[in-house]
Design an enzyme around this catalytic site. Structure first.
Site, PDB file in Angstrom:
ATOM      1  N   GLU A 107     -84.048  84.546  52.080  1.00  0.00           N
ATOM      2  CA  GLU A 107     -82.963  84.924  51.167  1.00  0.00           C
ATOM      3  C   GLU A 107     -81.763  84.049  50.862  1.00  0.00           C
ATOM      4  O   GLU A 107     -81.146  84.100  49.945  1.00  0.00           O
ATOM      5  CB  GLU A 107     -82.398  86.460  51.498  1.00  0.00           C
ATOM      6  CG  GLU A 107     -81.491  86.473  52.697  1.00  0.00           C
ATOM      7  CD  GLU A 107     -80.391  87.642  52.567  1.00  0.00           C
ATOM      8  OE1 GLU A 107     -80.384  88.331  51.556  1.00  0.00           O
ATOM      9  OE2 GLU A 107     -79.719  87.744  53.490  1.00  0.00           O
ATOM     10  N   ALA A 108     -81.843  82.953  51.594  1.00  0.00           N
ATOM     11  CA  ALA A 108     -80.625  82.016  51.545  1.00  0.00           C
ATOM     12  C   ALA A 108     -81.101  80.513  51.990  1.00  0.00           C
ATOM     13  O   ALA A 108     -82.061  80.309  52.790  1.00  0.00           O
ATOM     14  CB  ALA A 108     -79.425  82.229  52.313  1.00  0.00           C
ATOM     15  N   ASP A 166     -79.786  93.826  61.011  1.00  0.00           N
ATOM     16  CA  ASP A 166     -81.175  92.911  61.064  1.00  0.00           C
ATOM     17  C   ASP A 166     -80.926  92.333  62.566  1.00  0.00           C
ATOM     18  O   ASP A 166     -81.151  91.114  62.557  1.00  0.00           O
ATOM     19  CB  ASP A 166     -80.991  91.886  60.044  1.00  0.00           C
ATOM     20  CG  ASP A 166     -82.505  91.349  59.947  1.00  0.00           C
ATOM     21  OD1 ASP A 166     -83.381  91.766  60.534  1.00  0.00           O
ATOM     22  OD2 ASP A 166     -82.680  90.407  59.223  1.00  0.00           O
TER      23      ASP A 166
END
Lengths: 323, 204
Positions: free
Chosen positions: B9-10, B117
């Site tokens: 995601e990054a 997470d």
């Protein structure tokens, strides 16, 4: 070698006939008419009533007699107990009557293997979404390990139940997909926990939202939210496992929008995307037959008395001997 | 700036011992969902990194947050992901490491911080200290349910990733967790209950 596989973990009954080379000679599915949810006992009755004609039709379609079949495989689990037992009895009966070996195989693993067979994906991350299952798996050292899965209800179940609550009809998937076209976004809860998902809160919120927003808008937003969650988990699992292929499986994977989203995600990562043909995406007999063949060829054997069904059978409990 | 990691995601960039974490746009999801997710996660991550450090859990130091570009600037932690060193450790080292990780998780939960997470990909070992990173899926939540789910995420990730040493890792982790957190037992019980609600439990 020719294997006849019987699938019947839920409301669909399937008979597939597959050769050892992976040629699908017949793959017929009988859907139980659904007005509401699946009643396990009624589904089991449906299977019991339809198994004989379906077997006959499948053999006719394949153009072979039962004497040309070398192996009987059946879906041993996971699934609804009464349904599994009907299918197991049918498989054992065939095995006894025609003196054939019988193998009970794992339904979820069968989805993965038929996908690999029909798309030529070699070592994919599999995104498996259906009415009863939602899992992201990949092969690592002898097992299909589960990297992400739903913590509560399955994606298909979430959509079907939503459709039922709103009296849109059954099965809900295709209906919601159609209604979603032309909808616009209303906010719904997006719940991802690590690489796992939760759909029960989304279901409750969507049903509630439908009291104030239009049905099209909620259908659209439900799909967008639920699918984005699954694609995100798949993306995380992809980064984690470093696999280079993504394969989809399961009845929900028929959804065009879900396929589009997964394909876009794969393109962003330069990952190959594989979608099996529609008739092997949902539950079907060919996948059971094919996994039966793979298992048998790698030495798996079961005595008749060891072919009891397993209602709860995790994908990662299956020893993958054929890879 | 040098790209040091491209996560799911990054993207992470490194310059002068400073890391820039940019949450990138995802074309697969509609802009409304994309914007909301990147925005909340950027804000949450920055906040939780700081809260966690105050609770006694080593994390990178947040230097700046830019919610327009979805970027967090933070100090660089020069370490290795725990995921990659698990298989190189002796039994004793493994025990010590995961007991420490368990006690760090307990410190988070004692302060009502949910990581969201907890996996060995999100833990860095640097000069003998374990740093927790990637708080984007986290939240502040005092409930047993949230803490139990947090532990379940960890347990399941160990099961899929470190299956060879699953038992040792979990034993050390939970003993570290219990010893740092008096109510830890309750959270562990809840974790087991949450797992049983799932679809894929072999025994209920």
């Amino acid at each position: 070698m020719i294997c006849l596989g019987i699938e019947g973990t839920a409301e669909k009954l399937g008979v597939g006939i597959v050769t050892g080379d992976g040629e699908i000679l017949a793959n017929l599915t009988k859907h139980m008419p659904l007005k509401e949810g699946i009643h396990p006992r009624e589904a089991a009755q449906h299977h019991a009533q339809n198994i004989k004609p379906l077997l006959e039709k499948a053999l006719a379609k394949a153009g072979i007699g039962i004497d040309e079949v070398d192996l009987i495989a059946f879906s041993r689990g996971p699934g609804l107990g009464p349904c599994l037992r009907v299918v197991a009895v049918a498989a054992r009966t065939l095995a006894l009557k025609y003196r054939l070996p019988v193998l009970g195989v794992n339904h979820c693993v069968a989805h993965i293997e038929i996908g690999r067979l029909t798309t030529n994906a070699e070592d994919p991350l599999t995104v498996y979404a259906s009415g009863g299952n939602t899992q992201v798996t990949a092969y690592v050292e002898g097992r299909y390990r589960v990297f992400g899965e739903t913590l509560d209800i399955a994606l298909g179940n979430c959509i079907d139940q939503f459709a039922r609550e709103l009296k849109l009809g059954a099965p809900g998937g295709p209906i919601v997909e159609k209604l979603a076209r032309g909808g616009s976004y209303v906010e719904l809860p997006y719940v991802v926990k690590g690489m796992d998902l939760s759909y029960s809160g989304l279901l409750t919120a969507a049903v509630k939202k439908a009291k104030e927003a239009s049905v099209a808008d909620v259908c659209f937003s439900l799909q967008e939210t639920a699918f984005a969650m699954l694609v995100e988990v798949a993306e995380r699992a992809l980064a984690h496992t470093e696999k280079e292929e993504v394969l989809i499986a399961g009845g929900v994977a028929v959804n065009k929008r879900l396929q589009e989203m997964l394909r876009t995600m794969c393109e962003e990562h330069g990952t190959a995307f594989y979608a099996p043909p529609r008739d092997v995406l949902g539950d079907n007999g060919a996948m059971i037959a094919w996994l039966g063949l793979l298992s048998y060829a790698s030495g798996a054997r079961q005595r008749l008395e060891d072919t009891h069904v397993i209602q709860r059978w995790r994908t990662d409990e299956v020893e993958v001997l054929w890879r | 700036m040098e790209v040091i990691a491209k996560g799911a995601e990054a993207n992470l960039y490194l310059e002068d011992n400073i890391v820039l974490k940019e949450r990138i746009r995802k074309e697969y999801r509609i802009p409304e969902i994309d914007e909301a997710l990147r925005s909340t996660r950027t804000k949450r991550e920055a906040k939780l990194l700081s809260l966690a450090r105050r609770a006694g859990v080593p994390t990178p130091v947040v230097l700046d947050v830019d919610n327009r570009s979805k970027c967090i600037t933070m100090s660089y932690v020069d370490g290795e992901k725990v995921k990659y060193i698990v298989d190189t450790l002796s039994e004793e080292e493994l025990n010590r490491l995961f007991s420490e990780i368990g006690s760090l998780a307990a410190k988070l939960h004692r302060a009502n911080i949910i990581h969201g997470d907890l996996t060995t990909s999100n833990m860095l070992l640097s000069q003998g200290r374990v740093f927790f990173i990637d708080f984007g899926l986290g939240e502040v939540n005092p409930s047993l349910e949230a803490k139990g789910t947090d532990l379940l995420v960890f347990r399941k990730s160990v099961r899929s990733t470190h299956y060879r040493r699953e038992k040792e890792i979990l034993e050390a982790f939970f003993s570290g967790y219990r010893s740092e957190y008096p109510e830890g037992e309750e959270v562990i019980e809840r974790m087991k209950r949450i797992e049983k609600r799932g679809r894929y439990v072999s025994a209920r």
